[in-house]
Design an enzyme around this catalytic site. Structure first.
Site, PDB file in Angstrom:
ATOM      1  N   GLU A 143      15.191   5.916 -15.990  1.00 32.62           N
ATOM      2  CA  GLU A 143      15.410   6.484 -14.657  1.00 32.62           C
ATOM      3  C   GLU A 143      16.887   6.691 -14.341  1.00 32.62           C
ATOM      4  O   GLU A 143      17.260   7.666 -13.717  1.00 32.62           O
ATOM      5  CB  GLU A 143      14.684   5.672 -13.567  1.00 32.62           C
ATOM      6  CG  GLU A 143      15.126   4.250 -13.390  1.00 32.62           C
ATOM      7  CD  GLU A 143      14.039   3.337 -12.807  1.00 32.62           C
ATOM      8  OE1 GLU A 143      12.860   3.700 -12.811  1.00 32.62           O
ATOM      9  OE2 GLU A 143      14.396   2.237 -12.350  1.00 32.62           O
ATOM     10  N   TYR A 185       0.839  -1.191   0.000  1.00 27.91           N
ATOM     11  CA  TYR A 185       0.000   0.000   0.000  1.00 27.91           C
ATOM     12  C   TYR A 185       0.877   1.245   0.000  1.00 27.91           C
ATOM     13  O   TYR A 185       0.663   2.206   0.716  1.00 27.91           O
ATOM     14  CB  TYR A 185      -0.942  -0.017   1.219  1.00 27.91           C
ATOM     15  CG  TYR A 185      -2.189   0.816   1.031  1.00 27.91           C
ATOM     16  CD1 TYR A 185      -3.185   0.410   0.152  1.00 27.91           C
ATOM     17  CD2 TYR A 185      -2.362   2.012   1.724  1.00 27.91           C
ATOM     18  CE1 TYR A 185      -4.323   1.168  -0.027  1.00 27.91           C
ATOM     19  CE2 TYR A 185      -3.511   2.783   1.561  1.00 27.91           C
ATOM     20  CZ  TYR A 185      -4.483   2.357   0.680  1.00 27.91           C
ATOM     21  OH  TYR A 185      -5.621   3.109   0.496  1.00 27.91           O
ATOM     22  N   HIS A 198       5.977  -3.451 -12.902  1.00 24.31           N
ATOM     23  CA  HIS A 198       7.322  -3.283 -13.457  1.00 24.31           C
ATOM     24  C   HIS A 198       7.829  -4.698 -13.734  1.00 24.31           C
ATOM     25  O   HIS A 198       7.586  -5.608 -12.945  1.00 24.31           O
ATOM     26  CB  HIS A 198       8.199  -2.551 -12.438  1.00 24.31           C
ATOM     27  CG  HIS A 198       9.638  -2.365 -12.853  1.00 24.31           C
ATOM     28  ND1 HIS A 198      10.023  -2.119 -14.154  1.00 24.31           N
ATOM     29  CD2 HIS A 198      10.779  -2.365 -12.128  1.00 24.31           C
ATOM     30  CE1 HIS A 198      11.342  -1.985 -14.197  1.00 24.31           C
ATOM     31  NE2 HIS A 198      11.823  -2.133 -12.984  1.00 24.31           N
ATOM     32  N   GLN A 236      12.980  -5.240  -4.815  1.00 23.57           N
ATOM     33  CA  GLN A 236      14.008  -6.088  -4.182  1.00 23.57           C
ATOM     34  C   GLN A 236      13.440  -7.071  -3.159  1.00 23.57           C
ATOM     35  O   GLN A 236      14.126  -8.002  -2.766  1.00 23.57           O
ATOM     36  CB  GLN A 236      15.115  -5.211  -3.549  1.00 23.57           C
ATOM     37  CG  GLN A 236      14.690  -4.359  -2.374  1.00 23.57           C
ATOM     38  CD  GLN A 236      14.169  -2.988  -2.766  1.00 23.57           C
ATOM     39  OE1 GLN A 236      13.516  -2.831  -3.775  1.00 23.57           O
ATOM     40  NE2 GLN A 236      14.445  -1.994  -1.934  1.00 23.57           N
TER      41      GLN A 236
HETATM   42  P1  NDP Z   1       6.581   1.410  -2.153  1.00 19.67           P
HETATM   43  O1  NDP Z   1       7.944   1.316  -1.561  1.00 19.67           O
HETATM   44  O2  NDP Z   1       5.960   2.759  -2.255  1.00 19.67           O
HETATM   45  O3  NDP Z   1       5.552   0.498  -1.341  1.00 19.67           O
HETATM   46  C1  NDP Z   1       5.895  -0.712  -0.850  1.00 19.67           C
HETATM   47  C2  NDP Z   1       4.751  -1.368  -0.104  1.00 19.67           C
HETATM   48  O4  NDP Z   1       5.133  -2.720   0.101  1.00 19.67           O
HETATM   49  C3  NDP Z   1       4.473  -0.776   1.248  1.00 19.67           C
HETATM   50  O5  NDP Z   1       3.087  -0.776   1.474  1.00 19.67           O
HETATM   51  C4  NDP Z   1       5.174  -1.733   2.203  1.00 19.67           C
HETATM   52  O6  NDP Z   1       4.477  -1.811   3.432  1.00 19.67           O
HETATM   53  C5  NDP Z   1       5.007  -3.039   1.477  1.00 19.67           C
HETATM   54  N1  NDP Z   1       6.040  -4.017   1.814  1.00 19.67           N
HETATM   55  C6  NDP Z   1       7.383  -3.863   1.765  1.00 19.67           C
HETATM   56  N2  NDP Z   1       7.995  -5.000   2.111  1.00 19.67           N
HETATM   57  C7  NDP Z   1       7.011  -5.906   2.374  1.00 19.67           C
HETATM   58  C8  NDP Z   1       7.010  -7.262   2.792  1.00 19.67           C
HETATM   59  N3  NDP Z   1       8.153  -7.910   2.987  1.00 19.67           N
HETATM   60  N4  NDP Z   1       5.822  -7.863   2.961  1.00 19.67           N
HETATM   61  C9  NDP Z   1       4.671  -7.213   2.758  1.00 19.67           C
HETATM   62  N5  NDP Z   1       4.614  -5.907   2.363  1.00 19.67           N
HETATM   63  C10 NDP Z   1       5.766  -5.275   2.181  1.00 19.67           C
HETATM   64  O7  NDP Z   1       6.653   0.686  -3.581  1.00 19.67           O
HETATM   65  P2  NDP Z   1       6.298   1.323  -5.015  1.00 19.67           P
HETATM   66  O8  NDP Z   1       4.834   1.576  -5.081  1.00 19.67           O
HETATM   67  O9  NDP Z   1       7.258   2.414  -5.340  1.00 19.67           O
HETATM   68  O10 NDP Z   1       6.689   0.112  -5.993  1.00 19.67           O
HETATM   69  C11 NDP Z   1       5.857  -1.008  -6.156  1.00 19.67           C
HETATM   70  C12 NDP Z   1       6.058  -1.570  -7.558  1.00 19.67           C
HETATM   71  O11 NDP Z   1       5.575  -0.620  -8.511  1.00 19.67           O
HETATM   72  C13 NDP Z   1       7.509  -1.842  -7.948  1.00 19.67           C
HETATM   73  O12 NDP Z   1       7.509  -2.967  -8.782  1.00 19.67           O
HETATM   74  C14 NDP Z   1       7.897  -0.598  -8.740  1.00 19.67           C
HETATM   75  O13 NDP Z   1       8.948  -0.818  -9.656  1.00 19.67           O
HETATM   76  C15 NDP Z   1       6.589  -0.334  -9.463  1.00 19.67           C
HETATM   77  N6  NDP Z   1       6.409   1.030  -9.941  1.00 19.67           N
HETATM   78  C16 NDP Z   1       6.502   2.061  -9.046  1.00 19.67           C
HETATM   79  C17 NDP Z   1       6.246   3.339  -9.456  1.00 19.67           C
HETATM   80  C18 NDP Z   1       6.126   4.433  -8.437  1.00 19.67           C
HETATM   81  O14 NDP Z   1       5.417   5.375  -8.720  1.00 19.67           O
HETATM   82  N7  NDP Z   1       6.743   4.370  -7.267  1.00 19.67           N
HETATM   83  C19 NDP Z   1       5.973   3.666 -10.878  1.00 19.67           C
HETATM   84  C20 NDP Z   1       5.772   2.488 -11.709  1.00 19.67           C
HETATM   85  C21 NDP Z   1       6.035   1.229 -11.242  1.00 19.67           C
HETATM   86  P3  NDP Z   1       5.204  -1.751   4.869  1.00 19.67           P
HETATM   87  O15 NDP Z   1       6.679  -1.505   4.655  1.00 19.67           O
HETATM   88  O16 NDP Z   1       4.503  -0.651   5.593  1.00 19.67           O
HETATM   89  O17 NDP Z   1       4.934  -3.092   5.459  1.00 19.67           O
HETATM   90 MG    MG Z   2       9.780   4.352 -15.249  1.00 17.22          MG
HETATM   91 MG    MG Z   3      11.241   2.158 -12.483  1.00 15.24          MG
END
Ligand code: NDP
Ligand code: MG
Ligand code: MG
EC number: 1.1.1.86
Length: 339
Positions: free
Chosen positions: A195, A25, A108, A84
């Protein structure tokens, strides 16, 4: 020419009787969960119980469950965790709970393309990758518009993966803007290139370096900030509307002449870009990043620290506060909450 799909090309009825689990989220997760929910899709958010976002998602009216439980009841699982960590969560919590034939989705292509996640053949695998930050994906949807996406299908065991992929893009609001057909390979490699070589690794360093050159030459930092950084947004806005020509057209002849004759970006820059692209294509960038992450991210953390005080930020906060549109963005509740 590229294949582009719009609203009329997708049918939300694909989701009837189906449940979509959104894992994570964060930036993308909140946008996908809320947009799909508002488009009438049955959504459950998967989070670890310790996540600070559990209450936040519930406050927004969403059903939240531990990752494994959310996966177990889903027909589509969209993985929106940091790239990651996806492989570990996939192995431990997604794969063991995945319903037969349930679809896996990504924003992605990284983990599928570089083989960190290998779903068995009976699962449809598709991608809906917004070409914009998650908070804008949500903001645009709420405004009745959409952020464009690129879409791809990697596995299509039931012959229904494309209609599902496009329906997902439609529910996200993306087909209001358009979805361009791509592949996991193309999306992954071009996204990383964009990027690291232009949008961030190019521009960020260029601005900070420009600030150094001016201030080291004795100019006021406030003036330098405006000249090498603040105006960038206005030029980018114009370029977004009408391409580089519109941005150039709006600038003085003096500026244009300086642009055309500048010697800053050279053939050597192009060679560096090609070198970076090669490291993306042969997997060595991905390996370096993932190996460092697996070791607890020592290099990543050191770099974050090293770059956490860009020189131009010595005056940035003060100057940005002078502009009302920036204050408005800072007051954006969604953004503030998850920033
Ligand atoms: P964020 O870092 O914003 O969000 C990560 C979410 O994952 C948080 O809600 C976190 O919750 C949760 N999380 C992290 N580790 C765990 C775990 N081990 N178990 C369960 N939940 C976990 O990620 P992004 O939205 O930036 O990226 C998500 C995907 O979207 C990636 O593949 C990225 O490449 C892609 N993407 C991102 C863009 C962007 O705008 N940022 C643009 C286009 C694609 P918490 O740590 O609170 O538990
Ligand atoms: Mg991009
Ligand atoms: Mg990217």
């Amino acid at each position: 020419a590229a294949t582009i799909w719009y609203e009329k090309d997708a049918d939300l009825s694909v989701f009837e009787g189906k449940k979509v689990a959104i894992l994570g989220y964060g930036s993308q997760g909140h946008a996908h969960a809320l947009n799909l929910r508002d488009s009438g899709v049955d959504v459950v958010v998967g989070l670890r119980p310790t996540s600070k976002s559990v209450d936040y998602a519930k406050e927004q009216g969403l059903e939240v469950k531990p990752v494994g439980e959310a996966v177990a009841e889903a027909d589509v699982v969209m993985i929106l965790l940091p790239d990651q960590y996806q492989a570990k969560v996939y192995k431990e919590e997604v794969e063991p709970n995945l319903k037969p034939g349930a679809a896996l989705a990504f924003a992605h292509g990284f983990n599928i393309h570089y083989g960190y996640i290998k779903p068995s053949e009976d699962h449809p695998v598709f991608m809906v990758a917004p070409k914009g930050p998650g908070h804008i994906v949500r903001r645009e949807y709420a405004a009745g518009r959409g952020v464009p996406v690129v879409v791809a299908v990697e596995q299509d065991p039931d012959g229904k993966t494309w209609p599902l992929c496009l329906a997902y893009a439609k529910a996200l609001g993306a087909l209001r803007a358009g979805a361009i057909k791509t592949t996991f390979t193309e999306e992954t490699e071009t996204d990383l290139f964009g990027e690291q070589d232009v949008l961030m690794g190019g521009i960020n360093h260029l601005c900070d370096l420009g600030f150094d050159v001016l201030t080291e030459a004795g100019y006021q930092p406030e003036i330098a900030y405006f000249e090498v950084f603040h105006e960038l947004k206005m030029l980018v806005d114009l370029a977004n509307e009408g391409g580089l020509n519109k941005a150039r057209w709006s600038c003085s002849d003096t500026a244009q002449y300086g642009d055309y004759t500048s010697t800053v970006i050279t053939e050597e820059t192009k060679k560096r870009m090609q070198y970076q692209l090669k490291r993306i294509q042969d997997g060595s960038f991905a390996k370096e990043f993932m190996d460092d992450q697996a070791a607890g991210a020592p290099k990543f953390k050191q770099l974050q620290e090293e770059y956490s005080h860009p020189h131009l930020e010595t005056v940035g906060p003060k100057l940005r506060a002078m502009f009302s549109w920036n204050n408005q963005v800072d007051a954006d509740a969604d953004m503030a909450e998850s920033f």
